[in-house]
Design a protein around this motif. Structure first.
Motif, PDB file in Angstrom:
ATOM      1  N   ASN A 284       0.842  -1.193   0.000  1.00  0.00           N
ATOM      2  CA  ASN A 284       0.000   0.000   0.000  1.00  0.00           C
ATOM      3  C   ASN A 284       0.876   1.240   0.000  1.00  0.00           C
ATOM      4  O   ASN A 284       1.835   1.315   0.756  1.00  0.00           O
ATOM      5  CB  ASN A 284      -0.902   0.036   1.243  1.00  0.00           C
ATOM      6  N   GLY A 285       0.538   2.164  -0.880  1.00  0.00           N
ATOM      7  CA  GLY A 285       1.296   3.409  -0.930  1.00  0.00           C
ATOM      8  C   GLY A 285       2.570   3.337  -1.747  1.00  0.00           C
ATOM      9  O   GLY A 285       3.302   4.325  -1.846  1.00  0.00           O
ATOM     10  N   ALA A 286       2.856   2.200  -2.353  1.00  0.00           N
ATOM     11  CA  ALA A 286       4.088   2.051  -3.145  1.00  0.00           C
ATOM     12  C   ALA A 286       4.063   2.920  -4.401  1.00  0.00           C
ATOM     13  O   ALA A 286       5.108   3.253  -4.957  1.00  0.00           O
ATOM     14  CB  ALA A 286       4.296   0.589  -3.523  1.00  0.00           C
ATOM     15  N   GLY A 287       2.851   3.246  -4.880  1.00  0.00           N
ATOM     16  CA  GLY A 287       2.752   4.108  -6.058  1.00  0.00           C
ATOM     17  C   GLY A 287       2.118   3.437  -7.267  1.00  0.00           C
ATOM     18  O   GLY A 287       2.188   3.974  -8.384  1.00  0.00           O
ATOM     19  N   LYS A 288       1.465   2.310  -7.072  1.00  0.00           N
ATOM     20  CA  LYS A 288       0.902   1.552  -8.199  1.00  0.00           C
ATOM     21  C   LYS A 288      -0.184   2.348  -8.929  1.00  0.00           C
ATOM     22  O   LYS A 288      -0.185   2.448 -10.155  1.00  0.00           O
ATOM     23  CB  LYS A 288       0.349   0.199  -7.699  1.00  0.00           C
ATOM     24  N   THR A 289      -1.115   2.887  -8.149  1.00  0.00           N
ATOM     25  CA  THR A 289      -2.185   3.679  -8.763  1.00  0.00           C
ATOM     26  C   THR A 289      -1.618   4.928  -9.429  1.00  0.00           C
ATOM     27  O   THR A 289      -2.027   5.302 -10.540  1.00  0.00           O
ATOM     28  CB  THR A 289      -3.229   4.078  -7.695  1.00  0.00           C
ATOM     29  N   THR A 290      -0.658   5.548  -8.771  1.00  0.00           N
ATOM     30  CA  THR A 290      -0.024   6.740  -9.341  1.00  0.00           C
ATOM     31  C   THR A 290       0.614   6.415 -10.684  1.00  0.00           C
ATOM     32  O   THR A 290       0.498   7.195 -11.643  1.00  0.00           O
ATOM     33  CB  THR A 290       1.048   7.277  -8.367  1.00  0.00           C
ATOM     34  N   LEU A 291       1.256   5.262 -10.775  1.00  0.00           N
ATOM     35  CA  LEU A 291       1.902   4.862 -12.026  1.00  0.00           C
ATOM     36  C   LEU A 291       0.868   4.710 -13.151  1.00  0.00           C
ATOM     37  O   LEU A 291       1.061   5.226 -14.261  1.00  0.00           O
ATOM     38  CB  LEU A 291       2.680   3.555 -11.808  1.00  0.00           C
TER      39      LEU A 291
HETATM   40  P1  ATP Z   1      -2.743   1.283  -2.644  1.00  0.00           P
HETATM   41  O1  ATP Z   1      -2.446  -0.151  -2.828  1.00  0.00           O
HETATM   42  O2  ATP Z   1      -2.978   1.662  -1.213  1.00  0.00           O
HETATM   43  O3  ATP Z   1      -3.766   1.820  -3.594  1.00  0.00           O
HETATM   44  P2  ATP Z   1      -0.650   2.385  -4.321  1.00  0.00           P
HETATM   45  O4  ATP Z   1       0.545   1.524  -4.463  1.00  0.00           O
HETATM   46  O5  ATP Z   1      -1.634   2.400  -5.415  1.00  0.00           O
HETATM   47  O6  ATP Z   1      -1.354   2.061  -2.952  1.00  0.00           O
HETATM   48  P3  ATP Z   1      -0.610   5.248  -4.604  1.00  0.00           P
HETATM   49  O7  ATP Z   1      -2.069   5.362  -4.357  1.00  0.00           O
HETATM   50  O8  ATP Z   1      -0.119   5.427  -5.976  1.00  0.00           O
HETATM   51  O9  ATP Z   1      -0.094   3.839  -4.057  1.00  0.00           O
HETATM   52  O10 ATP Z   1       0.128   6.260  -3.621  1.00  0.00           O
HETATM   53  C1  ATP Z   1       1.519   6.550  -3.719  1.00  0.00           C
HETATM   54  C2  ATP Z   1       1.861   7.699  -2.777  1.00  0.00           C
HETATM   55  O11 ATP Z   1       1.206   8.886  -3.206  1.00  0.00           O
HETATM   56  C3  ATP Z   1       1.393   7.459  -1.356  1.00  0.00           C
HETATM   57  O12 ATP Z   1       2.360   8.009  -0.486  1.00  0.00           O
HETATM   58  C4  ATP Z   1       0.106   8.241  -1.264  1.00  0.00           C
HETATM   59  O13 ATP Z   1      -0.128   8.681   0.049  1.00  0.00           O
HETATM   60  C5  ATP Z   1       0.346   9.394  -2.215  1.00  0.00           C
HETATM   61  N1  ATP Z   1      -0.914   9.856  -2.830  1.00  0.00           N
HETATM   62  C6  ATP Z   1      -1.760   9.091  -3.570  1.00  0.00           C
HETATM   63  N2  ATP Z   1      -2.799   9.805  -4.030  1.00  0.00           N
HETATM   64  C7  ATP Z   1      -2.606  11.075  -3.579  1.00  0.00           C
HETATM   65  C8  ATP Z   1      -3.339  12.293  -3.705  1.00  0.00           C
HETATM   66  N3  ATP Z   1      -4.470  12.364  -4.430  1.00  0.00           N
HETATM   67  N4  ATP Z   1      -2.825  13.396  -3.087  1.00  0.00           N
HETATM   68  C9  ATP Z   1      -1.686  13.344  -2.378  1.00  0.00           C
HETATM   69  N5  ATP Z   1      -0.965  12.218  -2.211  1.00  0.00           N
HETATM   70  C10 ATP Z   1      -1.397  11.100  -2.799  1.00  0.00           C
END
Ligand code: ATP
Length: 241
Positions: free
Chosen positions: A41-48
């Motif tokens: 969680n929070g690794a950045g997958k959704t962001t990518l």
């Molecule tokens: P998960 O499995 O929990 O969905 P993830 O691997 O998809 O996690 P991301 O959602 O990409 O991770 O988040 C990556 C980093 O960016 C985290 O530190 C998160 O707190 C931050 N983050 C994500 N969305 C936002 C946002 N809308 N505004 C500010 N910070 C964000």
């Protein structure tokens, strides 16, 4: 020489104001390939995934099927054949199944959007959607909504689908059905490539040709299907580290 086909990403970075949530991402996904993306969680997958389809400002380069997508908006990227199925599905809950599918046609060139067989790939993948096409999307179960979200992506006949945790919170019998649909996408005449973010590691192992591990916004490991077959605990051990 750069691979002209498939997805090619180099030096991709993105964040939310201060600091980068992902940095220096370099990867490729061949036509028809199923590429897994795992990380805590929070690794950045959704962001990518969001950075790939330009839903976030980003640095770096994204090429797909020989076209540079660096300066394109999300709608243009969709027209180039990349579909995105977000976590939480992004459906219009007050609209019917069929209306949700029709709305996907919005992003298509006019001639394609008017084609008679527009919804065929969606209904072929999940035939129950046709039978229930007048049902309100909001009245469906979570697993049904997830199927609708995937079906909606298929309307555009994408060459690549980005899927963000499509099996999260879904009961096992439906997981199997969705996995079968995703598997079938690879064996059709023009195979669809998948970039799959998923926490269900059994599904990841069953579907993916290769798996990438994202850690603190950077790619740290890559495994091929054979390595995952030989050592089924490989991903889980890395996620636990
Ligand atoms: P998960 O499995 O929990 O969905 P993830 O691997 O998809 O996690 P991301 O959602 O990409 O991770 O988040 C990556 C980093 O960016 C985290 O530190 C998160 O707190 C931050 N983050 C994500 N969305 C936002 C946002 N809308 N505004 C500010 N910070 C964000």
């Amino acid at each position: 020489t750069p691979e002209p086909h498939g997805l090619r990403v180099s030096g991709l970075g993105a964040g939310y104001g201060q600091g980068l949530a992902i940095a220096d991402i370099t990867l490729h996904c061949a036509p028809g390939e199923t590429l897994g993306l795992v990380g805590r969680n929070g690794a950045g997958k959704t962001t990518l995934l969001r950075a790939l389809v330009a839903q976030l400002p980003r640095d770096g380069h994204v090429h797909y099927a020989g076209t540079c997508l660096d300066r394109l908006a999300p709608e243009a990227i969709a027209r180039h054949g990349i579909a995105y199925v977000p976590q939480g599905r992004g459906l219009f809950v007050d609209f019917s199944i069929e209306e949700n599918l029709m709305l996907a046609a919005h992003a298509l060139p006019a001639a394609q959007a008017k084609a008679r067989d527009l919804l065929t790939p969606a209904y072929q993948a999940f035939p129950w959607l046709r039978d229930q096409r007048r049902s309100r999307a909001g009245s469906l179960s979570g697993g049904q909504q997830q199927q609708l979200a995937i079906a909606r992506a298929l309307v555009a006949r994408p060459g690549l689908i980005l899927l963000d945790e499509p099996l999260e919170g879904i009961q096992p019998s439906i997981v199997a059905r969705i996995v079968q649909v995703l598997r079938n996408l690879r064996t059709q005449t023009r195979p669809t490539a998948l970039l799959l973010v998923e926490q269900n590691l059994e599904v990841v192992r069953a579907l993916c040709d290769r798996v990438l591990l994202l850690e603190s916004g950077r790619l740290r490991q890559a495994w091929d299907a054979r390595a995952l077959r030989d050592d089924p605990g490989l991903i889980a051990r890395h996620l636990a580290l």
